[in-house]
Write a protein that holds these residues in place. Structure first.
Motif, mmCIF file in Angstrom:
data_model
loop_
_atom_site.group_PDB
_atom_site.id
_atom_site.type_symbol
_atom_site.label_atom_id
_atom_site.label_comp_id
_atom_site.label_asym_id
_atom_site.label_seq_id
_atom_site.Cartn_x
_atom_site.Cartn_y
_atom_site.Cartn_z
ATOM 1 N N GLU A 33 0.826 -1.206 0.000
ATOM 2 C CA GLU A 33 0.000 0.000 0.000
ATOM 3 C C GLU A 33 0.865 1.263 0.000
ATOM 4 O OE1 GLU A 33 -2.675 1.878 3.383
ATOM 5 O OE2 GLU A 33 -3.617 0.094 2.484
ATOM 6 N N VAL A 34 1.910 1.275 0.798
ATOM 7 C CA VAL A 34 2.813 2.436 0.837
ATOM 8 C C VAL A 34 3.428 2.666 -0.539
ATOM 9 C CG1 VAL A 34 5.026 3.279 1.759
ATOM 10 C CG2 VAL A 34 3.284 2.378 3.315
ATOM 11 N N LEU A 35 3.900 1.603 -1.178
ATOM 12 C CA LEU A 35 4.487 1.746 -2.512
ATOM 13 C C LEU A 35 3.471 2.313 -3.500
ATOM 14 C CD1 LEU A 35 6.683 1.359 -4.643
ATOM 15 C CD2 LEU A 35 5.825 -0.981 -4.938
ATOM 16 N N GLU A 36 2.281 1.749 -3.539
ATOM 17 C CA GLU A 36 1.277 2.224 -4.495
ATOM 18 C C GLU A 36 0.877 3.673 -4.217
ATOM 19 O OE1 GLU A 36 0.587 0.685 -7.279
ATOM 20 O OE2 GLU A 36 1.838 -0.983 -6.626
ATOM 21 N N GLU A 37 0.772 4.044 -2.950
ATOM 22 C CA GLU A 37 0.453 5.429 -2.599
ATOM 23 C C GLU A 37 1.582 6.373 -3.032
ATOM 24 O OE1 GLU A 37 -2.369 6.875 -0.696
ATOM 25 O OE2 GLU A 37 -3.211 5.082 -1.612
ATOM 26 N N GLU B 36 11.854 10.093 -22.485
ATOM 27 C CA GLU B 36 10.431 10.278 -22.215
ATOM 28 C C GLU B 36 10.237 10.553 -20.736
ATOM 29 O OE1 GLU B 36 7.936 7.118 -23.666
ATOM 30 O OE2 GLU B 36 9.005 7.038 -25.577
ATOM 31 N N TRP B 37 9.476 11.595 -20.433
ATOM 32 C CA TRP B 37 9.099 11.894 -19.053
ATOM 33 C C TRP B 37 7.846 11.110 -18.726
ATOM 34 C CZ3 TRP B 37 11.740 14.362 -15.378
ATOM 35 C CH2 TRP B 37 12.805 15.174 -15.779
ATOM 36 N N ARG B 38 7.796 10.577 -17.503
ATOM 37 C CA ARG B 38 6.632 9.811 -17.066
ATOM 38 C C ARG B 38 6.282 10.178 -15.625
ATOM 39 N NH1 ARG B 38 5.970 6.117 -20.993
ATOM 40 N NH2 ARG B 38 7.818 5.221 -21.949
ATOM 41 N N ALA B 39 5.015 10.161 -15.352
ATOM 42 C CA ALA B 39 4.544 10.258 -13.969
ATOM 43 C C ALA B 39 4.293 8.830 -13.505
ATOM 44 C CB ALA B 39 3.265 11.075 -13.888
ATOM 45 N N ASN B 40 4.763 8.481 -12.323
ATOM 46 C CA ASN B 40 4.576 7.124 -11.813
ATOM 47 C C ASN B 40 3.115 6.728 -11.758
ATOM 48 O OD1 ASN B 40 7.263 6.371 -11.431
ATOM 49 N ND2 ASN B 40 7.360 7.450 -9.486
ATOM 50 N N ARG B 41 2.237 7.680 -11.519
ATOM 51 C CA ARG B 41 0.807 7.370 -11.370
ATOM 52 C C ARG B 41 0.174 6.902 -12.678
ATOM 53 N NH1 ARG B 41 1.208 12.996 -10.615
ATOM 54 N NH2 ARG B 41 1.109 12.602 -8.406
ATOM 55 N N ASP B 42 0.888 7.036 -13.807
ATOM 56 C CA ASP B 42 0.329 6.655 -15.103
ATOM 57 C C ASP B 42 0.357 5.150 -15.355
ATOM 58 O OD1 ASP B 42 -0.055 9.342 -15.564
ATOM 59 O OD2 ASP B 42 1.764 9.565 -16.776
ATOM 60 N N ARG B 43 1.065 4.393 -14.494
ATOM 61 C CA ARG B 43 1.207 2.944 -14.685
ATOM 62 C C ARG B 43 0.719 2.196 -13.448
ATOM 63 N NH1 ARG B 43 3.181 1.464 -19.894
ATOM 64 N NH2 ARG B 43 3.902 3.426 -20.746
ATOM 65 N N ASP B 44 0.202 0.978 -13.679
ATOM 66 C CA ASP B 44 -0.217 0.151 -12.556
ATOM 67 C C ASP B 44 0.949 -0.700 -12.056
ATOM 68 O OD1 ASP B 44 0.009 -2.063 -14.262
ATOM 69 O OD2 ASP B 44 -2.146 -2.274 -14.539
ATOM 70 N N ALA B 45 0.669 -1.576 -11.113
ATOM 71 C CA ALA B 45 1.708 -2.407 -10.496
ATOM 72 C C ALA B 45 2.359 -3.383 -11.484
ATOM 73 C CB ALA B 45 1.142 -3.182 -9.314
ATOM 74 N N LYS C 270 3.626 5.960 -5.555
ATOM 75 C CA LYS C 270 3.553 6.088 -7.010
ATOM 76 C C LYS C 270 2.370 6.954 -7.438
ATOM 77 C CE LYS C 270 6.364 2.464 -8.670
ATOM 78 N NZ LYS C 270 7.185 3.176 -9.608
ATOM 79 N N GLU C 271 1.271 6.850 -6.707
ATOM 80 C CA GLU C 271 0.060 7.589 -7.061
ATOM 81 C C GLU C 271 0.141 9.064 -6.690
ATOM 82 O OE1 GLU C 271 -3.626 8.355 -8.613
ATOM 83 O OE2 GLU C 271 -2.587 6.439 -8.759
ATOM 84 N N LYS C 272 0.775 9.377 -5.550
ATOM 85 C CA LYS C 272 0.641 10.718 -5.002
ATOM 86 C C LYS C 272 1.914 11.560 -4.927
ATOM 87 C CE LYS C 272 -3.277 9.306 -2.195
ATOM 88 N NZ LYS C 272 -3.757 9.051 -0.846
ATOM 89 N N ALA C 273 3.080 10.948 -4.838
ATOM 90 C CA ALA C 273 4.305 11.720 -4.599
ATOM 91 C C ALA C 273 4.675 12.587 -5.801
ATOM 92 C CB ALA C 273 5.462 10.802 -4.241
ATOM 93 N N GLU C 274 5.149 13.770 -5.508
ATOM 94 C CA GLU C 274 5.532 14.755 -6.523
ATOM 95 C C GLU C 274 6.959 14.464 -7.002
ATOM 96 O OE1 GLU C 274 4.213 15.360 -3.560
ATOM 97 O OE2 GLU C 274 2.248 16.162 -4.046
ATOM 98 N N ILE C 275 7.103 13.297 -7.634
ATOM 99 C CA ILE C 275 8.389 12.827 -8.154
ATOM 100 C C ILE C 275 8.139 12.385 -9.593
ATOM 101 C CG2 ILE C 275 10.236 11.115 -7.923
ATOM 102 C CD1 ILE C 275 9.509 11.016 -4.897
#
Length: 184
Positions: free
Chosen positions: A143-147, A166-175, A149-154
């Motif tokens: 849960e911590v890992l998924e949160e 290519e720039w990517r936001a972690n929240r764009d991909r699933d596990a 990836k979903e929320k952190a400003e990285i």
């Protein structure tokens, strides 16, 4: 008297502080909940992460390392590079850790994220959680890992062997690494 500055001095004058590796690591610690959050340009140390949360009350210590792999969608990767807005990222990561401690009854959480270039085989994120029992530790770690990836400003820049980036936001991909479908 010369007004010429050495090259290193001129560069550090133009680098914003949040992108200057000399201003790191940046950390946030909540002693009462035993949470340790940090952003660094240095390699991550899993042994150090585990030592921060180890407890004689812990029946389970879970460690996750996210590492740079050599390909993405069958394209050879040269390196990954991460950037962040540290004040906001540290605040977000701290909240994720503190919420996990409260929700799962954890004894401690470490979230460390590397910034800058992360070569193939090296870790970009370390997550360590400690709990009285394995069930809570396993659930909380994922849960911590998924949160994160979903929320952190990285943000991540993938640099491919062919020179494309290519720039990517972690929240764009699933596990599983698949693109998330946004339902409208």
């Amino acid at each position: 008297m010369s007004n010429v500055q050495p090259q290193d001095q001129r560069q550090s004058d133009t680098i914003p502080p949040h992108l200057d590796p000399q201003t790191y690591p940046r950390t946030t610690i909540n002693s009462s909940l035993n949470t340790h959050i940090y952003l660094t340009y240095d390699p991550l140390d899993p042994t150090s992460a585990l030592s921060k949360i180890s407890s004689p009350n812990a029946g389970a210590n879970i460690l996750f390392l996210g590492t740079t792999r050599n390909s993405f969608e069958d394209r050879p990767v040269s390196t990954l590079s991460y950037t962040a807005y540290p004040p906001l990222a540290l605040k977000t990561l701290s909240k994720i850790a503190e919420d996990a401690v409260t929700k799962h009854g954890l004894l401690g959480v470490v979230i460390g994220h590397r910034l800058g270039d992360v070569p193939i085989g090296e870790s970009s994120i370390v997550i360590a959680v400690s709990a009285g029992h394995r069930g809570a530790a396993w659930r909380a770690g994922e849960e911590v890992l998924e949160e994160c990836k979903e929320k952190a400003e990285i943000w991540k820049r993938e640099v491919f062997v062919d020179g494309q980036e290519e720039w990517r936001a972690n929240r764009d991909r699933d596990a599983e690494g698949k693109v998330k479908v946004v339902k409208g």
